[in-house]
Design a protein around this motif. Structure first.
Motif, PDB file in Angstrom:
ATOM      1  N   ALA A 515       0.819  -1.218   0.000  1.00 37.96           N
ATOM      2  CA  ALA A 515       0.000   0.000   0.000  1.00 37.96           C
ATOM      3  C   ALA A 515       0.848   1.261   0.000  1.00 37.96           C
ATOM      4  N   ASP A 516       2.161   1.115  -0.023  1.00 38.33           N
ATOM      5  CA  ASP A 516       3.057   2.271  -0.037  1.00 38.33           C
ATOM      6  C   ASP A 516       2.780   3.126  -1.274  1.00 38.33           C
ATOM      7  N   ARG A 517       2.747   4.429  -1.093  1.00 36.66           N
ATOM      8  CA  ARG A 517       2.445   5.322  -2.214  1.00 36.66           C
ATOM      9  C   ARG A 517       3.438   5.130  -3.354  1.00 36.66           C
ATOM     10  N   ARG A 518       4.708   4.908  -3.037  1.00 32.57           N
ATOM     11  CA  ARG A 518       5.720   4.745  -4.078  1.00 32.57           C
ATOM     12  C   ARG A 518       5.477   3.473  -4.884  1.00 32.57           C
ATOM     13  N   VAL A 519       5.038   2.412  -4.204  1.00 34.27           N
ATOM     14  CA  VAL A 519       4.712   1.161  -4.892  1.00 34.27           C
ATOM     15  C   VAL A 519       3.514   1.354  -5.812  1.00 34.27           C
ATOM     16  N   ILE A 520       2.472   2.024  -5.299  1.00 34.35           N
ATOM     17  CA  ILE A 520       1.260   2.222  -6.105  1.00 34.35           C
ATOM     18  C   ILE A 520       1.529   3.145  -7.280  1.00 34.35           C
ATOM     19  N   ASP A 521       2.275   4.225  -7.065  1.00 38.34           N
ATOM     20  CA  ASP A 521       2.598   5.126  -8.174  1.00 38.34           C
ATOM     21  C   ASP A 521       3.346   4.381  -9.278  1.00 38.34           C
ATOM     22  N   PHE A 522       4.308   3.563  -8.897  1.00 41.24           N
ATOM     23  CA  PHE A 522       5.097   2.827  -9.891  1.00 41.24           C
ATOM     24  C   PHE A 522       4.227   1.802 -10.620  1.00 41.24           C
ATOM     25  N   CYS A 523       3.505   0.988  -9.866  1.00 42.70           N
ATOM     26  CA  CYS A 523       2.739  -0.100 -10.477  1.00 42.70           C
ATOM     27  C   CYS A 523       1.556   0.401 -11.289  1.00 42.70           C
ATOM     28  N   PHE A 524       0.895   1.457 -10.839  1.00 39.04           N
ATOM     29  CA  PHE A 524      -0.238   1.983 -11.588  1.00 39.04           C
ATOM     30  C   PHE A 524       0.215   2.690 -12.867  1.00 39.04           C
ATOM     31  N   GLY A 525       1.486   3.076 -12.929  1.00 35.31           N
ATOM     32  CA  GLY A 525       1.992   3.731 -14.129  1.00 35.31           C
ATOM     33  C   GLY A 525       2.597   2.781 -15.143  1.00 35.31           C
ATOM     34  N   LEU A 526       2.745   1.505 -14.772  1.00 32.15           N
ATOM     35  CA  LEU A 526       3.378   0.536 -15.668  1.00 32.15           C
ATOM     36  C   LEU A 526       2.554   0.299 -16.932  1.00 32.15           C
ATOM     37  N   PRO A 527       3.213   0.098 -18.070  1.00 30.89           N
ATOM     38  CA  PRO A 527       2.477  -0.412 -19.237  1.00 30.89           C
ATOM     39  C   PRO A 527       1.831  -1.742 -18.864  1.00 30.89           C
ATOM     40  N   ILE A 528       0.575  -1.923 -19.194  1.00 33.52           N
ATOM     41  CA  ILE A 528      -0.154  -3.106 -18.746  1.00 33.52           C
ATOM     42  C   ILE A 528       0.510  -4.390 -19.238  1.00 33.52           C
ATOM     43  N   GLU A 529       1.235  -4.311 -20.363  1.00 26.63           N
ATOM     44  CA  GLU A 529       1.896  -5.501 -20.892  1.00 26.63           C
ATOM     45  C   GLU A 529       2.976  -6.034 -19.958  1.00 26.63           C
ATOM     46  N   GLN A 530       3.477  -5.192 -19.055  1.00 22.59           N
ATOM     47  CA  GLN A 530       4.510  -5.654 -18.135  1.00 22.59           C
ATOM     48  C   GLN A 530       4.002  -6.745 -17.199  1.00 22.59           C
ATOM     49  N   TYR A 531       2.699  -6.811 -17.009  1.00 25.12           N
ATOM     50  CA  TYR A 531       2.145  -7.853 -16.147  1.00 25.12           C
ATOM     51  C   TYR A 531       2.018  -9.196 -16.865  1.00 25.12           C
ATOM     52  N   LEU A 532       2.266  -9.201 -18.179  1.00 26.93           N
ATOM     53  CA  LEU A 532       2.253 -10.440 -18.951  1.00 26.93           C
ATOM     54  C   LEU A 532       3.585 -10.689 -19.649  1.00 26.93           C
ATOM     55  N   ALA A 533       4.588  -9.893 -19.358  1.00 29.08           N
ATOM     56  CA  ALA A 533       5.867  -9.989 -20.068  1.00 29.08           C
ATOM     57  C   ALA A 533       6.477 -11.369 -19.901  1.00 29.08           C
ATOM     58  N   PRO A 534       7.113 -11.903 -20.957  1.00 29.47           N
ATOM     59  CA  PRO A 534       7.728 -13.234 -20.866  1.00 29.47           C
ATOM     60  C   PRO A 534       8.816 -13.281 -19.806  1.00 29.47           C
ATOM     61  N   TYR A 535       8.994 -14.446 -19.261  1.00 30.16           N
ATOM     62  CA  TYR A 535      10.060 -14.657 -18.286  1.00 30.16           C
ATOM     63  C   TYR A 535      11.398 -14.565 -19.011  1.00 30.16           C
ATOM     64  N   PRO A 536      12.441 -14.021 -18.355  1.00 25.05           N
ATOM     65  CA  PRO A 536      13.734 -13.887 -19.039  1.00 25.05           C
ATOM     66  C   PRO A 536      14.291 -15.243 -19.449  1.00 25.05           C
ATOM     67  N   ALA A 537      15.018 -15.248 -20.562  1.00 23.25           N
ATOM     68  CA  ALA A 537      15.572 -16.490 -21.089  1.00 23.25           C
ATOM     69  C   ALA A 537      16.755 -16.992 -20.275  1.00 23.25           C
ATOM     70  N   SER A 538      17.300 -16.129 -19.428  1.00 25.50           N
ATOM     71  CA  SER A 538      18.411 -16.537 -18.569  1.00 25.50           C
ATOM     72  C   SER A 538      18.196 -15.935 -17.201  1.00 25.50           C
ATOM     73  N   PRO A 539      18.780 -16.525 -16.167  1.00 26.84           N
ATOM     74  CA  PRO A 539      18.559 -16.016 -14.817  1.00 26.84           C
ATOM     75  C   PRO A 539      19.012 -14.574 -14.664  1.00 26.84           C
ATOM     76  N   ALA A 540      18.307 -13.836 -13.818  1.00 30.05           N
ATOM     77  CA  ALA A 540      18.680 -12.457 -13.536  1.00 30.05           C
ATOM     78  C   ALA A 540      19.934 -12.427 -12.683  1.00 30.05           C
ATOM     79  N   PRO A 541      20.627 -11.278 -12.650  1.00 27.54           N
ATOM     80  CA  PRO A 541      21.801 -11.165 -11.776  1.00 27.54           C
ATOM     81  C   PRO A 541      21.409 -11.419 -10.331  1.00 27.54           C
ATOM     82  N   ALA A 542      22.353 -11.923  -9.559  1.00 26.45           N
ATOM     83  CA  ALA A 542      22.078 -12.220  -8.159  1.00 26.45           C
ATOM     84  C   ALA A 542      21.680 -10.956  -7.424  1.00 26.45           C
TER      85      ALA A 542
END
Length: 669
Positions: A515-542
């Motif tokens: 419920a943090d304002r910073r979390v909501i501002d970021f997530c509500f501003g995301l392109p909606i496609e980011q919630y369906l974006a493919p999983y990366p083909a290789s592991p993310a950095p540690a």
């Protein structure tokens, strides 16, 4: 963090008698009781003004709080219920010395002194506060951006009153006008109702992100923050969105680790609470501190069956998350021994509203009781995760169709169906919404099989008011608006009174980083496609903290469009593969049949008592509830019709909870 209340009259004919002030203070006393020792109350009195409150200590600096506070120029008085989540930034901007001696209320006062109402643009955190400026005859109130702290008010011809909870206002002669039946009916059917209303006639709620200016005879409300108004983030790579979110999310969790005692989390097997728990564990481990994670599991004797497609026991999944972090003490809690009637009515009295889900209240109470006995003073939850970082993202299907990305749409719908996540009809419903006439849309997307069995509303009244048709239109409307549904969720996830109620009953501060304002501002501003974006083909950095086992990148779930992708991608080094690839959601309180069976005699007494209230008799379906109690099946045998029985049990719990509330507040002749 305190509760606050006050009253101001600008009329010479209205006298603020001492009994009025004492009545408000007594009504608000439950929100100032300390776990050990007596409550500390505070007040400022002028001939026709009261500013007052009660203190509870949940932050390390709270013992320094000396409210009410006066600005350095002696022009204004402030009372506040506040936790500043950007405290270090404000201390630096305000060039404050000896910050270790300053409670958050004092920093807020300095921000007000520097910026006035514009301080709302600078502060991040949870708050409800009031500022009285006698020279200008102004009373200013504000509530935090996302509504984590409550604030109610009553305006009359010759006075204005406010309080953290409605009972502080109900104590004033002439204010109590009974319940607001329209809000009651909407709550009974889970319909959307305005964030500006309360469950009481004549008492309003200041909505999140709003301020209110009172001058003699006038009240002006201003919205100082809006969801979706922040500049949207833009990155070149999908991975950049996930990394940026994780940084913001960790900051939100860190801000909620300021506490007078040990930290606990509510840990289910889902992405939201698992992410909160993992972030807290990583940050506490850096300081050599432990974390207690509580998981609600079914009580002994449970038959093992849950709702279709839901996990009835989240213990094993939660244990896999806890096992990754050596500083987590994982505790399984059941609701065995918890009294359903006592728990729900006690919580209803504390939150000044009927409890919607009595079964969930039971296991939440069990967790809070255990945490309090262990000495914990803060419990982290992930309640708003579903509308922020773990949003499903199906609205993107409509975007694909409108932008002519038909191959992408077809692949997504096919992928969802193959994974058993979403049917073709559901994909069609999201893709075609707003593009077809209602009749054609319903033929293609399917007419929902929907009734009001989950509600305890009087069936005759429901027919007269066409409540089923209204709820079908609300739940399954033919519209396409990327913001509408999430804004709806944002508004109904207003748990402000529950946080205050938990403090009063259990002496624990429940905090939600999602419920943090910073979390909501970021997530509500995301392109909606980011919630369906493919999983990366290789592991993310540690990432910081222990490296969780890499999810199998060949897992069918992680190929093609992935629902709730932002949460899965951002937490790929924090959570086990099973958590990231799980398709079934947990069912909290799956042992409801045992709970109901145990409470049948007491439930019958409660339902019968509803006949004492004319309002309850008019609004609630008494005969249906009594019939259900008489035919309740053997709880030790798996039910043949889990979905319908669960809906009826929800209605039963609502019936006694709403009935208790209505009986308690039935107007007296």
């Amino acid at each position: 963090m305190p509760s606050i209340h006050g009253l101001w009259s600008w009329s010479a004919s209205y006298v603020l008698a001492e009994p009025f002030a004492q009545a408000m203070q007594a009504a608000m006393a439950p929100y100032g009781r300390l776990q050990h020792g007596n409550a500390r109350t505070f007040s400022h009195r002028e001939p026709n003004l009261l500013l007052a409150g009660n203190l509870q200590f949940f932050l390390p600096e709270d013992h320094l709080d000396r409210q009410p506070l006066r600005t350095p120029d002696l022009q204004s008085w402030l009372v506040a219920d506040v936790r500043l989540d950007n405290r270090p930034d404000l201390i630096r901007q305000l060039t404050l010395t000896t910050p270790e001696l300053l409670p958050d209320s004092e920093i807020l006062l300095q921000a007000w002194h520097r910026w006035g109402p514009r301080c709302l643009d600078y502060i991040v955190g949870v708050f409800a506060f009031a500022v009285w400026t006698p020279a200008r005859q102004e009373l200013f109130l504000a509530r935090d951006h996302t509504g984590e702290r409550p604030l109610f008010y009553h305006r009359a011809a010759d006075f204005f009153a406010f309080a953290s909870m409605p009972k502080g206002l109900l104590a004033i002669p002439g204010v109590n006008r009974g319940v607001d039946e329209d809000t009651i009916l909407k709550a009974l059917t889970l319909a959307r109702y305005s964030q500006s209303v309360s469950f009481f006639a004549g008492i309003d709620r200041l909505p999140p992100g709003h301020s209110l200016l009172v001058t003699p005879g006038n009240v002006a409300i201003t919205q100082f923050w809006k969801p979706f108004a922040a500049p949207p983030p833009h990155f070149k790579r999908d991975a950049d969105y996930a990394e940026a979110f994780l940084e913001i999310f960790d900051a939100a969790v860190a801000a909620r680790l300021r506490s007078t005692g040990p930290i606990a989390t509510q840990l289910s097997s889902g992405l939201d609470s698992s992410s909160v728990t993992a972030s807290a564990a990583v940050q506490l481990a850096a300081h050599g501190q432990r974390l207690t994670a509580y998981t609600a599991v079914p009580r002994p004797g449970f038959h093992g069956r849950g709702a279709h497609g839901r996990l009835p026991d989240e213990g094993p999944g939660a244990a896999e998350v806890a096992a990754l972090y050596k500083n987590i003490d994982h505790i399984l809690v059941t609701s065995a021994g918890q009294d359903l009637i006592r728990t729900v009515t006690q919580l209803s009295d504390a939150v000044d509203e009927p409890v919607q889900n009595g079964i969930n209240a039971l296991w939440m109470s069990a967790i809070l009781d255990h945490a309090a006995a262990r000495g914990c003073t803060t419990l982290l939850v992930g309640a708003r995760g579903n509308l922020t970082f773990s949003h499903f993202g199906l609205e993107a299907l409509g975007q694909y169709l409108r932008r002519g990305r038909l191959i992408t749409l077809a692949r997504a719908a096919h992928s969802f169906r193959q994974k058993g996540l979403v049917s073709f009809r559901t994909s069609a419903r999201f893709a075609l919404a707003g593009l077809l006439p209602d009749a054609l849309y319903n033929r293609i997307a399917g007419t929902p099989d929907f009734d009001l069995s989950y509600s305890a509303v009087n069936s005759r009244l429901a027919q007269q008011l066409h409540l089923r048709e209204k709820m079908v239109a609300e739940f399954f409307s033919n519209h396409h608006d990327l913001q509408h549904d999430r804004l709806h969720l944002f508004q109904i996830y207003d748990f402000d009174t529950y946080a205050t109620g938990y403090q009063a009953v259990h002496h624990i501060d429940v905090r939600d980083p999602c419920a943090d304002r910073r979390v909501i501002d970021f997530c509500f501003g995301l392109p909606i496609e980011q919630y369906l974006a493919p999983y990366p083909a290789s592991p993310a950095p540690a990432l910081t903290g222990p490296a969780a086992p890499d999810p199998a990148l060949t897992d069918p779930l992680l190929t093609g469009p992935v629902p709730r992708s932002l949460a899965r991608r951002s937490m790929q080094r924090r959570l086990p593969a099973t958590a990231l690839t799980r398709t079934h959601r947990g069912q909290q309180g799956a042992d409801w049949s045992l709970t109901i069976a145990e409470a049948i005699p007491a439930l019958r007494t409660e339902i019968e008592a509803n006949d004492q209230s004319p309002t309850a008799r008019r609004l609630l379906d008494q005969p249906r509830m009594m019939s259900y109690l008489a035919s309740f099946p053997d709880p030790t045998a798996p039910p043949q019709d889990t979905e319908n029985l669960a809906a009826e049990s929800d209605a039963l719990c609502r019936s006694f909870s709403f009935g208790h509330f209505l009986r308690t507040h039935e107007p007296q002749d």
